[in-house]
Write a protein that holds these residues in place. Structure first.
Motif, PDB file in Angstrom:
ATOM      1  N   ASN A   1      -5.987  -3.222  -5.463  1.00  0.00           N
ATOM      2  CA  ASN A   1      -5.835  -2.969  -4.230  1.00  0.00           C
ATOM      3  C   ASN A   1      -4.857  -1.655  -3.975  1.00  0.00           C
ATOM      4  O   ASN A   1      -3.664  -1.853  -4.166  1.00  0.00           O
ATOM      5  CB  ASN A   1      -5.208  -3.881  -3.444  1.00  0.00           C
ATOM      6  CG  ASN A   1      -4.972  -4.021  -1.904  1.00  0.00           C
ATOM      7  OD1 ASN A   1      -5.100  -2.876  -1.439  1.00  0.00           O
ATOM      8  ND2 ASN A   1      -4.934  -5.253  -1.262  1.00  0.00           N
ATOM      9  N   PRO A   2      -5.589  -0.484  -4.237  1.00  0.00           N
ATOM     10  CA  PRO A   2      -4.619   0.773  -4.169  1.00  0.00           C
ATOM     11  C   PRO A   2      -3.790   1.138  -3.285  1.00  0.00           C
ATOM     12  O   PRO A   2      -2.639   1.530  -3.304  1.00  0.00           O
ATOM     13  CB  PRO A   2      -5.588   1.843  -4.009  1.00  0.00           C
ATOM     14  CG  PRO A   2      -7.077   1.595  -4.583  1.00  0.00           C
ATOM     15  CD  PRO A   2      -6.837  -0.148  -4.027  1.00  0.00           C
ATOM     16  N   ARG A   3      -3.850   0.349  -1.940  1.00  0.00           N
ATOM     17  CA  ARG A   3      -3.101   0.507  -0.744  1.00  0.00           C
ATOM     18  C   ARG A   3      -1.623   0.015  -1.140  1.00  0.00           C
ATOM     19  O   ARG A   3      -0.728   0.321  -0.533  1.00  0.00           O
ATOM     20  CB  ARG A   3      -3.543  -0.067   0.396  1.00  0.00           C
ATOM     21  CG  ARG A   3      -2.678   0.128   1.545  1.00  0.00           C
ATOM     22  CD  ARG A   3      -3.406  -0.229   2.806  1.00  0.00           C
ATOM     23  NE  ARG A   3      -2.389  -0.479   3.963  1.00  0.00           N
ATOM     24  CZ  ARG A   3      -1.742   0.752   4.664  1.00  0.00           C
ATOM     25  NH1 ARG A   3      -2.063   1.799   4.155  1.00  0.00           N
ATOM     26  NH2 ARG A   3      -0.828   0.627   5.536  1.00  0.00           N
ATOM     27  N   LEU A   4      -1.732  -1.180  -2.235  1.00  0.00           N
ATOM     28  CA  LEU A   4      -0.421  -1.811  -2.504  1.00  0.00           C
ATOM     29  C   LEU A   4       0.482  -0.981  -3.399  1.00  0.00           C
ATOM     30  O   LEU A   4       1.489  -1.535  -3.954  1.00  0.00           O
ATOM     31  CB  LEU A   4      -0.607  -3.078  -2.867  1.00  0.00           C
ATOM     32  CG  LEU A   4      -1.294  -4.261  -1.802  1.00  0.00           C
ATOM     33  CD1 LEU A   4      -1.639  -5.533  -2.244  1.00  0.00           C
ATOM     34  CD2 LEU A   4      -0.619  -4.268  -0.381  1.00  0.00           C
ATOM     35  N   TRP A   5      -0.090  -0.073  -4.048  1.00  0.00           N
ATOM     36  CA  TRP A   5       0.435   0.424  -5.351  1.00  0.00           C
ATOM     37  C   TRP A   5       1.816   1.243  -5.008  1.00  0.00           C
ATOM     38  O   TRP A   5       2.974   1.241  -5.754  1.00  0.00           O
ATOM     39  CB  TRP A   5      -0.449   1.600  -5.894  1.00  0.00           C
ATOM     40  CG  TRP A   5      -1.561   0.977  -6.459  1.00  0.00           C
ATOM     41  CD1 TRP A   5      -1.748  -0.336  -6.756  1.00  0.00           C
ATOM     42  CD2 TRP A   5      -2.861   1.696  -6.980  1.00  0.00           C
ATOM     43  NE1 TRP A   5      -3.287  -0.418  -7.093  1.00  0.00           N
ATOM     44  CE2 TRP A   5      -3.703   0.692  -7.338  1.00  0.00           C
ATOM     45  CE3 TRP A   5      -2.984   3.158  -7.136  1.00  0.00           C
ATOM     46  CZ2 TRP A   5      -4.963   1.109  -8.003  1.00  0.00           C
ATOM     47  CZ3 TRP A   5      -4.395   3.393  -7.708  1.00  0.00           C
ATOM     48  CH2 TRP A   5      -5.263   2.464  -8.119  1.00  0.00           C
ATOM     49  N   SER A   6       1.965   1.880  -3.800  1.00  0.00           N
ATOM     50  CA  SER A   6       3.220   2.481  -3.677  1.00  0.00           C
ATOM     51  C   SER A   6       4.186   1.308  -2.852  1.00  0.00           C
ATOM     52  O   SER A   6       5.601   1.696  -3.014  1.00  0.00           O
ATOM     53  CB  SER A   6       3.021   3.600  -2.263  1.00  0.00           C
ATOM     54  OG  SER A   6       2.547   2.930  -1.170  1.00  0.00           O
ATOM     55  N   ASP A   7       3.916   0.494  -2.030  1.00  0.00           N
ATOM     56  CA  ASP A   7       4.780  -0.780  -1.356  1.00  0.00           C
ATOM     57  C   ASP A   7       4.113  -1.828  -1.449  1.00  0.00           C
ATOM     58  O   ASP A   7       3.750  -2.392  -0.448  1.00  0.00           O
ATOM     59  CB  ASP A   7       5.102  -0.042   0.013  1.00  0.00           C
ATOM     60  CG  ASP A   7       6.013  -0.912   0.649  1.00  0.00           C
ATOM     61  OD1 ASP A   7       6.816  -1.854   0.018  1.00  0.00           O
ATOM     62  OD2 ASP A   7       6.332  -0.867   1.957  1.00  0.00           O
ATOM     63  N   PRO A   8       4.064  -2.604  -2.664  1.00  0.00           N
ATOM     64  CA  PRO A   8       3.300  -3.800  -2.596  1.00  0.00           C
ATOM     65  C   PRO A   8       3.601  -4.793  -1.602  1.00  0.00           C
ATOM     66  O   PRO A   8       2.630  -5.143  -0.669  1.00  0.00           O
ATOM     67  CB  PRO A   8       3.592  -4.524  -4.177  1.00  0.00           C
ATOM     68  CG  PRO A   8       4.232  -3.197  -4.719  1.00  0.00           C
ATOM     69  CD  PRO A   8       4.781  -2.333  -3.778  1.00  0.00           C
ATOM     70  N   PHE A   9       4.808  -5.210  -1.595  1.00  0.00           N
ATOM     71  CA  PHE A   9       5.267  -6.464  -0.749  1.00  0.00           C
ATOM     72  C   PHE A   9       5.258  -6.006   0.735  1.00  0.00           C
ATOM     73  O   PHE A   9       4.832  -6.742   1.717  1.00  0.00           O
ATOM     74  CB  PHE A   9       6.370  -7.138  -1.169  1.00  0.00           C
ATOM     75  CG  PHE A   9       6.359  -7.274  -2.651  1.00  0.00           C
ATOM     76  CD1 PHE A   9       5.723  -8.517  -2.969  1.00  0.00           C
ATOM     77  CD2 PHE A   9       6.866  -6.755  -3.729  1.00  0.00           C
ATOM     78  CE1 PHE A   9       5.632  -9.015  -4.108  1.00  0.00           C
ATOM     79  CE2 PHE A   9       6.857  -7.257  -4.983  1.00  0.00           C
ATOM     80  CZ  PHE A   9       6.434  -8.289  -5.033  1.00  0.00           C
ATOM     81  N   GLY A  10       5.843  -4.763   0.989  1.00  0.00           N
ATOM     82  CA  GLY A  10       5.882  -4.411   2.505  1.00  0.00           C
ATOM     83  C   GLY A  10       4.398  -4.394   3.026  1.00  0.00           C
ATOM     84  O   GLY A  10       4.003  -4.760   4.354  1.00  0.00           O
TER      85      GLY A  10
END
Length: 750
Positions: free
Chosen positions: A271-280
């Motif tokens: 899930n590349p979208r979570l790489w920068s801000d996983p939990f947010g």
């Protein structure tokens, strides 16, 4: 000299051939659907996202993959797969990013759209392949399931998580089988593959992660079963080298945690979208679904909570000519017949089906594609149901006939028995004739006449011709080929003439094929809920009044029987006066303004169902209470004394002592109440309810009454009545089979 292949080898080759043929058929049906299905909601959104992901992949733009925010509510893995598929194609103008609630686009860029749909069809065929390997008939049923074909032939999110969620369960099953045979290394490998498949499922669409709950429940179930056998040395498994994990439940929880951590790692990695801000960003995505489920867009459709059952009980109604066969109704019926065997043979799949269906009933968003979360276990249950209810009884019948014909003595015995039976029948004919005549006049002739009416277009305009023999004339002309059938639909405006015409079994075929699944779904749900509530209240009242020291026992029983003594129509009127918006007793007692209570009453079908269930439970539970009371009085106290000596208390005493002894008398009462509930009419008519909260009997009355836009359709009303009889016969046979073992079991007291 070459060795001939053994019988086992031929069987394996035949199995491989069957698996390939079913998978090829599934792929062919889905590729056909990719060409015929119109552009649907969300296809333009997902294809547009795939175009942008293809651009990012071509440019090596990792930042673009991470920060692309359109359609952020769903994980990007499926859209990434579509993007990778169209990556080699020449770029097309990017589709605009419109709100997901907008109507679908009228056209989409080619060949990008066709390639993306082909990828979806291939993934759907792979899901069928995986299920066919486990159970070939289940794979065939999944291959022809119309809802599954539709949403695995379009540019939707469903194909990939449908496949990976099934693989999650299949790898888990292989892990359990390897562990039970002592192959720990293989079990570990299968468990890791299951975790990987779960992570990919979560990275495709969240709702399909219900398989994780099913697997966790199954693992805990097995651990508790092992714990109950802790005194057996062979049951002490799952122990590590240090001996710390000697408790089966603790060991199962530890393994589930490791399994979940692997799946979580795969989910974040895919899930590349979570790489920068996983939990947010994950919280933002999940929060969207909760808000969307309560949005005006969802609430405007006002679907009842049982809407998923409507989808499951009927094929896709919107695309005539796309689907070669439409067996969704029969698949769901067969699944009901196979639930017991599914629990015994594939408990994790039974849990998957139960948890998934529970989620679909509770979750406010009722889009039809959501049912694909459970179509795989549903098809597996249907395959097992076909084998248990149809195929195996047929084989046993053939085997019995062969066994009976092996000896001449058996044949002579059978012939002698037939001669005796014929002789006894001839002697009984004079005594049976009056009863046969009365039964024919009172029951059989009306049923036959109603079946004849169902084969015509008899309506309010042609009533004179129908009464004067037009019904029989039309049926005779149709059966002898002198007349061509006319078109008749259900709840449709039809051209009416003054003569009755032959219509054939078209309406009955439409009903059997799931033409009105909302009626059947509510009718089945209504019967199940109302009888269940009546049974719970009736058994509870009987148990409470059977306890020692209860004062005024007979007085309370008399009070509880009163609702049953009141005629059903009168009882319905009483509840109408209680619940009537504005001027009912409830409104007057609470001082609620008329407009406010009326708004609550018509808020939706769910609130209507609750009101109907309250009334039905009130005047239905006394019969159950009487049957339960009678069975309790027949049970000797020595049985409970023996159970107490064995340590049985509370729920154990009820489950293993009271309930089995109560069921022989309770089962007939449940049958009677089930038939009354399925044919419920007075309550619905008196309470003035409207579709979708009406029974088949109520719908038949509305169609029969010569008032209203669709009224006066006598033929359609008769067809619904015949269909109701067929469904009731099926339900009675099914319930009789379920309760046969316990209800007829004899109890011997020492």
């Amino acid at each position: 000299m070459m060795n001939r292949p053994s019988l086992t080898t031929w069987r394996r080759l035949a199995t491989i051939l069957v698996v390939l043929l079913i998978s090829a058929a599934a792929l062919g049906l889905r590729l056909r659907a990719t060409q015929l299905l119109p552009i649907d909601y969300d296809e333009d959104d997902y294809l547009g996202a795939a175009q942008r992901y293809a651009q990012f992949l071509a440019a090596g733009d990792v930042r673009g993959l991470v920060d692309y925010a359109y359609n952020y509510e769903h994980p990007p893995l499926t859209k990434l797969l579509y993007g990778a598929a169209i990556l080699p194609l020449p770029p097309a103008p990017l589709l605009p990013e419109r709100p997901s609630t907008d109507p679908p686009a009228k056209s989409l860029p080619q060949p990008h759209f066709r390639i993306a749909r082909t990828v979806s069809a291939v993934l759907g065929a792979l899901e069928v392949l995986a299920l066919t390997i486990l159970q070939p008939l289940a794979g065939l049923l999944l291959a022809v399931h119309t809802w599954t074909i539709k949403y695995t032939s379009q540019v939707m999110l469903e194909p990939l998580p449908s496949l990976t969620s099934l693989l999650t369960v299949l790898f888990y099953i292989n892990s359990r089988r390897s562990r039970s045979s002592g192959r720990i290394r293989a079990a570990t490998g299968w468990s890791i593959l299951s975790a990987v498949a779960l992570g990919l499922t979560a990275a495709s669409k969240y709702t399909y992660c219900i398989v994780a709950l099913a697997i966790a429940a199954d693992a805990v179930w097995l651990a508790l079963a092992a714990r109950s056998l802790r005194d057996d040395a062979a049951a002490r498994t799952l122990r590590d080298d240090a001996g710390a994990l000697d408790h089966p439940l603790r060991a199962a929880i530890f393994e589930l945690l490791l399994w979940g951590l692997i799946a979580l790692a795969i989910f974040f990695a895919a899930n590349p979208r979570l790489w920068s801000d996983p939990f947010g960003r994950l919280a933002q995505s999940l929060r969207y679904h909760g808000e969307y489920a309560q949005s005006a867009h969802v609430q405007q459709y006002n679907f009842p909570f049982w809407q998923p059952l409507v989808y499951l009980l009927g094929p896709v109604p919107w695309h005539p000519g796309v689907f070669v066969v439409m067996l969704d109704t029969f698949i769901t019926v067969l699944a009901g017949l196979g639930l017991g065997r599914l629990w015994r043979e594939y408990r994790v799949c039974a849990l998957w089906l139960a948890i998934g269906l529970g989620f679909l009933l509770v979750w406010p968003t009722k889009w039809p594609q959501y049912i694909l979360t459970i179509t795989a276990p549903l098809s597996l249950a249907a395959g097992l149901g076909f084998r248990a209810a149809l195929w195996e009884p047929l084989l046993r019948s053939v085997q019995r006939r062969r066994a009976d014909g092996r000896t001449a003595a058996a044949a002579r015995h059978a012939a002698a028995a037939q001669r005796v039976a014929r002789r006894d029948a001839r002697r009984a004919i004079p005594w049976l004739t009056p009863g046969i005549i009365a039964l024919s006049l009172l029951a059989l002739f009306p049923l036959i006449y109603q079946a004849a009416v169902a084969l015509t277009d008899f309506n309010a305009i042609s009533i004179r011709d129908g009464i004067q023999g037009g019904v029989w004339r039309a049926v005779w002309q149709g059966l002898t080929g002198q007349a061509q059938p006319v078109a008749v639909g259900i709840f449709e405006s039809v051209t009416r003439t003054k003569e009755v015409h032959w219509a054939g079994p078209s309406v009955l075929i439409q009903l059997l094929g799931g033409a009105e699944p909302d009626l059947l779904a509510f009718n089945l749900l209504w019967a199940a809920l109302s009888v269940s509530l009546q049974a719970v209240l009736g058994v509870a009242a009987a148990l409470m009044l059977h306890r020692r020291g209860v004062r005024g026992r007979n007085v309370w029983r008399t009070i509880f029987i009163l609702p049953w003594a009141i005629p059903e129509f009168v009882g319905a009127l009483i509840w109408l006066r209680i619940l009537e918006p504005g001027f009912g007793w409830l409104a007057l007692a609470q001082g609620i303004p008329a407009d406010a209570l009326r708004a609550q009453a018509v808020a939706g079908p769910n609130a209507t169902l609750v009101q109907l269930l309250v009334a039905a439970t009130w005047y239905g539970f006394p019969l159950i209470m009487l049957a339960a009371t009678a069975s309790l009085k027949l049970t000797p106290d020595e049985v409970y004394d023996a159970a107490a000596m064995d340590g049985a208390v509370g729920w154990q005493r009820f489950r293993w002592i009271t309930w089995p002894l109560m069921l022989p008398l309770l089962a007939p009462a449940l049958f009677v109440r089930g038939i009354f509930a399925f044919n419920q009419f007075y309550l619905f008519y008196t309470m003035r309810v409207e579709p979708p909260t009406i029974t088949l009997a109520t719908a038949s009355y509305y169609l029969f009454t010569p008032t209203g836009y669709f009224g006066g359709q006598f033929a359609v009303s008769a067809a619904i009545n015949i269909f109701t009889v067929l469904v009731l016969l099926g339900l009675i046979l099914w319930l009789a089979r379920l309760t046969r073992g316990e209800a007829t079991e004899e109890v011997t007291y020492a």
